[in-house]
Design an enzyme around this catalytic site. Structure first.
Site, PDB file in Angstrom:
ATOM      1  N   TYR A  61       0.889  -1.158   0.000  1.00 25.71           N
ATOM      2  CA  TYR A  61       0.000   0.000   0.000  1.00 25.71           C
ATOM      3  C   TYR A  61       0.927   1.207   0.000  1.00 25.71           C
ATOM      4  CZ  TYR A  61      -3.674   3.251   1.414  1.00 25.71           C
ATOM      5  OH  TYR A  61      -4.560   4.302   1.454  1.00 25.71           O
ATOM      6  N   TYR A 125       2.138   5.132   6.659  1.00 25.88           N
ATOM      7  CA  TYR A 125       2.804   4.331   5.633  1.00 25.88           C
ATOM      8  C   TYR A 125       4.132   3.778   6.155  1.00 25.88           C
ATOM      9  CZ  TYR A 125       5.659   3.315   1.515  1.00 25.88           C
ATOM     10  OH  TYR A 125       6.519   2.721   0.615  1.00 25.88           O
TER      11      TYR A 125
END
Length: 286
Positions: A61, A125
């Site tokens: 991702y 992230y």
């Protein structure tokens, strides 16, 4: 040898696919429609049925800003799915090559980051990618983790393609106070395949060793944009701006230069200079 490549429609996976005919392995290129790596039972079944000998995990991702909102999804792909892959690799005694990021660092360094520098991710992230690294290491599976930065390719979404999309503007502001090194995904793909080709026994017998890889050299995003337009002979005024003039939901590292000495020495690889690779990508993209 049967090699599973997850996330094969992304930048790196697409480049591995492009180079794969040069190697005499059986490649199984998958994306979420072929193999959902968020389901451990599916991974085990696939690895068994295809008799997989090595896994390259390119799935991630990577929407850095969106991850601040989609925390659970980012964690599922960047952390939990890595655990499932690593546990399967351990159980089946096959090596795993996993791709990570410079975002595990806080970007406050003053010299290129080495592999054992303290980690301190500043956003969702980076944190989920770090948890992915740690779960791989804790699994006891063999293989390597390659941290990379500023990835671009003729495939997928990236800075180079964004700049070319904005080429008709008269003026463009690009941040100059974030410094790092671009990585042409094809160079990284080639390096991974060459490591497999020449050092398979080494990665088969390694417990989740970390390496850094990007192209050579150091630039800002402003320099990168200038180089793209210069190579393409595009007449556009690029204006240097500070990060605070371009606020984003996720904090970007101000300094993310990676030290590549370890991967170069251990696997005897040469890394191209960023500008040479950029020229190659721009010349080959159509």
């Amino acid at each position: 040898m049967n090699i599973l490549v997850t996330g094969s429609n992304g930048q790196l996976g697409s480049e591995i696919r492009e180079l794969s005919p040069n190697y005499s392995y059986n490649f199984f290129f998958t994306d979420v429609n072929d193999l959902d790596i968020s389901k451990e039972s599916e991974i085990k079944k696939y690895v068994n049925e295809k008799d997989i000998d090595l896994i390259i995990n390119c799935a991630a991702y990577t929407a850095v800003d969106k991850a601040e909102e989609e925390k659970e999804l980012a964690d599922l792909i960047n952390h939990k799915a890595v655990k499932y892959l690593a546990d399967t690799a351990k159980e089946k005694n096959v090596p795993l090559i996993h791709i990570s990021t410079d975002y595990v660092f806080d970007g406050k360094n003053y010299r290129p980051y080495v592999e054992n520098d303290p980690v301190n991710p500043q956003g969702v992230y980076g944190l989920t990618k770090l948890k992915g690294e740690e779960t791989f290491k804790n699994s006891g599976a063999n293989g390597i983790i390659i941290r990379t930065s500023w990835v671009y390719s003729s495939y997928g979404h990236n800075f180079v393609k964004t700049m070319l999309r904005l080429k008709d503007r008269n003026e463009l502001g690009v941040v100059f106070d974030q410094v790092g090194t671009p990585t042409y995904a094809r160079d990284l793909a080639y390096t991974i395949l060459e490591i497999i080709n020449k050092n398979l026994q080494k990665i088969k017998n390694k417990k989740a060793e970390i390496y850094h890889y990007s192209n050579e050299g150091v630039i800002s995003w402003y320099d990168f944009a200038k180089a793209i337009f210069e190579i393409e002979n595009i007449d556009i005024k690029v204006k240097p701006i500070e990060s605070k003039e371009y606020p984003t939901p996720a904090i970007r590292p101000h300094y993310s230069v990676l030290n590549k000495k370890k991967i170069k020495n251990e696997f005897k690889i040469e890394i191209p200079y960023w500008r040479e690779s950029l020229k190659r990508m721009l010349n080959e993209r159509f």
